[in-house]
Write a protein that holds these residues in place. Structure first.
Motif, PDB file in Angstrom:
ATOM      1  N   LYS A   1       3.679  -3.428  -2.645  1.00  0.00           N
ATOM      2  CA  LYS A   1       2.376  -3.553  -2.020  1.00  0.00           C
ATOM      3  C   LYS A   1       1.407  -2.441  -2.435  1.00  0.00           C
ATOM      4  CE  LYS A   1       4.107  -6.081   2.007  1.00  0.00           C
ATOM      5  NZ  LYS A   1       4.218  -6.117   3.485  1.00  0.00           N
ATOM      6  N   LEU A   2       1.863  -1.526  -3.274  1.00  0.00           N
ATOM      7  CA  LEU A   2       0.985  -0.478  -3.777  1.00  0.00           C
ATOM      8  C   LEU A   2      -0.017  -1.068  -4.764  1.00  0.00           C
ATOM      9  CD1 LEU A   2       3.644   2.288  -4.565  1.00  0.00           C
ATOM     10  CD2 LEU A   2       1.990   2.334  -2.676  1.00  0.00           C
ATOM     11  N   PRO A   3      -1.202  -0.483  -4.873  1.00  0.00           N
ATOM     12  CA  PRO A   3      -2.127  -0.897  -5.935  1.00  0.00           C
ATOM     13  C   PRO A   3      -1.440  -0.717  -7.290  1.00  0.00           C
ATOM     14  CG  PRO A   3      -3.241   0.504  -4.343  1.00  0.00           C
ATOM     15  CD  PRO A   3      -1.787   0.560  -4.002  1.00  0.00           C
ATOM     16  N   ALA A   4      -1.744  -1.594  -8.234  1.00  0.00           N
ATOM     17  CA  ALA A   4      -1.069  -1.558  -9.537  1.00  0.00           C
ATOM     18  C   ALA A   4      -1.123  -0.185 -10.209  1.00  0.00           C
ATOM     19  CB  ALA A   4      -1.651  -2.636 -10.451  1.00  0.00           C
ATOM     20  N   PRO A   5      -2.275   0.515 -10.236  1.00  0.00           N
ATOM     21  CA  PRO A   5      -2.294   1.830 -10.895  1.00  0.00           C
ATOM     22  C   PRO A   5      -1.376   2.841 -10.206  1.00  0.00           C
ATOM     23  CG  PRO A   5      -4.528   0.985 -10.605  1.00  0.00           C
ATOM     24  CD  PRO A   5      -3.630   0.114  -9.795  1.00  0.00           C
ATOM     25  N   VAL A   6      -1.300   2.784  -8.880  1.00  0.00           N
ATOM     26  CA  VAL A   6      -0.435   3.705  -8.133  1.00  0.00           C
ATOM     27  C   VAL A   6       1.028   3.390  -8.426  1.00  0.00           C
ATOM     28  CG1 VAL A   6       0.225   4.519  -5.835  1.00  0.00           C
ATOM     29  CG2 VAL A   6      -2.165   3.953  -6.326  1.00  0.00           C
ATOM     30  N   LYS A   7       1.357   2.127  -8.399  1.00  0.00           N
ATOM     31  CA  LYS A   7       2.727   1.705  -8.673  1.00  0.00           C
ATOM     32  C   LYS A   7       3.165   2.137 -10.069  1.00  0.00           C
ATOM     33  CE  LYS A   7       5.577  -2.476  -8.923  1.00  0.00           C
ATOM     34  NZ  LYS A   7       5.561  -3.959  -8.843  1.00  0.00           N
ATOM     35  N   GLN A   8       2.270   1.993 -11.054  1.00  0.00           N
ATOM     36  CA  GLN A   8       2.606   2.356 -12.427  1.00  0.00           C
ATOM     37  C   GLN A   8       2.827   3.858 -12.565  1.00  0.00           C
ATOM     38  OE1 GLN A   8      -0.635   0.702 -14.688  1.00  0.00           O
ATOM     39  NE2 GLN A   8      -0.012  -1.421 -14.290  1.00  0.00           N
ATOM     40  N   MET A   9       1.966   4.671 -11.934  1.00  0.00           N
ATOM     41  CA  MET A   9       2.152   6.121 -12.015  1.00  0.00           C
ATOM     42  C   MET A   9       3.455   6.531 -11.341  1.00  0.00           C
ATOM     43  SD  MET A   9       1.534   9.150 -12.943  1.00  0.00           S
ATOM     44  CE  MET A   9      -0.086   9.100 -13.729  1.00  0.00           C
ATOM     45  N   ARG A  10       3.755   5.953 -10.198  1.00  0.00           N
ATOM     46  CA  ARG A  10       5.021   6.276  -9.520  1.00  0.00           C
ATOM     47  C   ARG A  10       6.195   5.982 -10.446  1.00  0.00           C
ATOM     48  NH1 ARG A  10       8.784   3.149  -6.976  1.00  0.00           N
ATOM     49  NH2 ARG A  10      10.136   4.225  -5.463  1.00  0.00           N
ATOM     50  N   GLU A  11       6.175   4.833 -11.114  1.00  0.00           N
ATOM     51  CA  GLU A  11       7.267   4.466 -12.014  1.00  0.00           C
ATOM     52  C   GLU A  11       7.373   5.436 -13.184  1.00  0.00           C
ATOM     53  OE1 GLU A  11       6.270   0.465 -12.989  1.00  0.00           O
ATOM     54  OE2 GLU A  11       7.099  -0.373 -11.124  1.00  0.00           O
ATOM     55  N   LYS A  12       6.239   5.896 -13.697  1.00  0.00           N
ATOM     56  CA  LYS A  12       6.257   6.866 -14.790  1.00  0.00           C
ATOM     57  C   LYS A  12       6.840   8.197 -14.322  1.00  0.00           C
ATOM     58  CE  LYS A  12       2.305   4.924 -17.306  1.00  0.00           C
ATOM     59  NZ  LYS A  12       0.897   5.157 -17.721  1.00  0.00           N
TER      60      LYS A  12
ATOM     61  N   ALA B   1       5.599   5.627   1.292  1.00  0.00           N
ATOM     62  CA  ALA B   1       4.427   6.476   1.084  1.00  0.00           C
ATOM     63  C   ALA B   1       3.522   6.422   2.303  1.00  0.00           C
ATOM     64  CB  ALA B   1       3.658   6.013  -0.152  1.00  0.00           C
ATOM     65  N   ALA B   2       2.756   7.490   2.498  1.00  0.00           N
ATOM     66  CA  ALA B   2       1.727   7.531   3.538  1.00  0.00           C
ATOM     67  C   ALA B   2       0.363   7.428   2.855  1.00  0.00           C
ATOM     68  CB  ALA B   2       1.825   8.827   4.339  1.00  0.00           C
ATOM     69  N   HIS B   3      -0.481   6.534   3.350  1.00  0.00           N
ATOM     70  CA  HIS B   3      -1.794   6.297   2.749  1.00  0.00           C
ATOM     71  C   HIS B   3      -2.827   7.081   3.550  1.00  0.00           C
ATOM     72  CE1 HIS B   3      -4.873   3.075   1.191  1.00  0.00           C
ATOM     73  NE2 HIS B   3      -5.077   4.275   0.697  1.00  0.00           N
ATOM     74  N   PHE B   4      -3.370   8.125   2.943  1.00  0.00           N
ATOM     75  CA  PHE B   4      -4.297   9.031   3.622  1.00  0.00           C
ATOM     76  C   PHE B   4      -5.748   8.772   3.223  1.00  0.00           C
ATOM     77  CE2 PHE B   4      -0.459  11.622   4.100  1.00  0.00           C
ATOM     78  CZ  PHE B   4      -0.638  12.204   5.341  1.00  0.00           C
ATOM     79  N   ASP B   5      -6.670   9.140   4.152  1.00  0.00           N
ATOM     80  CA  ASP B   5      -8.110   9.220   3.856  1.00  0.00           C
ATOM     81  C   ASP B   5      -8.642   7.963   3.171  1.00  0.00           C
ATOM     82  OD1 ASP B   5      -8.201  11.841   4.902  1.00  0.00           O
ATOM     83  OD2 ASP B   5      -7.513  12.647   2.994  1.00  0.00           O
TER      84      ASP B   5
END
Length: 249
Positions: free
Chosen positions: A105-116, A178-182
């Motif tokens: 459910k993470l945005p695609a760019p966030v998911k990709q960085m996490r995987e990297k 993950a916690a989604h802040f701000d």
């Protein structure tokens, strides 16, 4: 002839035992065995235990950190001083941060960085994180910037010279939710682990176990005294930039 007589007598005795009648019916061989036999566990029993844990929402265990000498170990990695760029702990009277446990459910760019980040940390080579840190004003804020080179800063906070303990910690925290802040602000970030966005006093028993996969019971007791999670955390912006890796309140 004596040997033949002995063999015949033995055969007659065995035959008589096998044909003894109880209520007019011959006893089977199994009825001549002891009435109590050790019972083997059912073949499907171990599979049932495994299935009991399948389909849960708990994250998969992260790589273990060597904590064999937790008690009194002066070399054990502890959280660094607070970083002003790190996500703030959840305040007691504000709306709590959004908690995301399903990484799909993470945005695609966030998911990709996490995987990297996971891939780089799992390699065991801390220098592989360099390409994910960016440059200039958007460069990842690492700890308190003790060294000009962020990789050297990471190594300085690791219990080993190669920074592999820090890599293990990074893997551990990225294995949680993950916690989604701000949300909707320039400071918006997805922060691991999700404990940074929750009051420790409100953790459920399963969440406490989840936290104890990352810190020791002694660490947790100290955090509860302060009321906040204060171990390492990593933040990724909605557009997929690695914002920070830090620790402290």
């Amino acid at each position: 002839m004596p040997r033949l007589s002995i063999r015949l007598s033995a055969a007659i005795v065995l035959g008589a035992a096998m044909t003894m009648a109880v209520g007019g019916q011959a006893l089977a061989l199994s009825e001549l065995r002891p009435s109590v036999e050790p019972q083997e566990p059912e073949r499907g029993q171990s599979r049932a235990i495994v299935q009991a844990f399948e389909g849960t929402t708990l994250p998969q265990p992260g790589p273990a950190i060597n904590r064999s000498a937790q008690a009194g170990d002066s070399t054990k990695t502890t959280a660094p001083p607070a970083n002003p760029n790190a996500a703030k702990p959840a305040p007691s009277d504000d709306k709590p941060a959004e908690i995301i446990r399903d990484m799909t459910k993470l945005p695609a760019p966030v998911k990709q960085m996490r995987e990297k980040l996971v891939e780089a940390a799992a390699s065991g080579d801390v220098t592989r994180l360099r390409d994910l840190m960016g440059t200039g004003a958007t460069q990842t804020q690492v700890m308190n910037g003790e060294f000009e080179d962020p990789i050297e800063t990471l190594k300085s906070f690791s219990g080993d010279a190669d920074g592999q303990e820090i890599l293990a910690i990074l893997l551990d925290i990225l294995s949680t939710g993950a916690a989604h802040f701000d949300i909707g602000t320039p400071e918006e970030a997805y922060v691991w682990p999700y404990f940074a966005g929750k009051q420790l006093s409100k953790l459920t028993p399963p969440e406490r176990v989840d936290l104890l996969r990352i810190v020791t019971a002694g660490d947790l007791a100290g955090m509860e005294e302060n009321g906040n999670y204060n171990f390492f955390r990593a933040g990724i912006s909605p557009d997929g930039k690695w914002k920070f890796f830090s620790g402290g309140d």
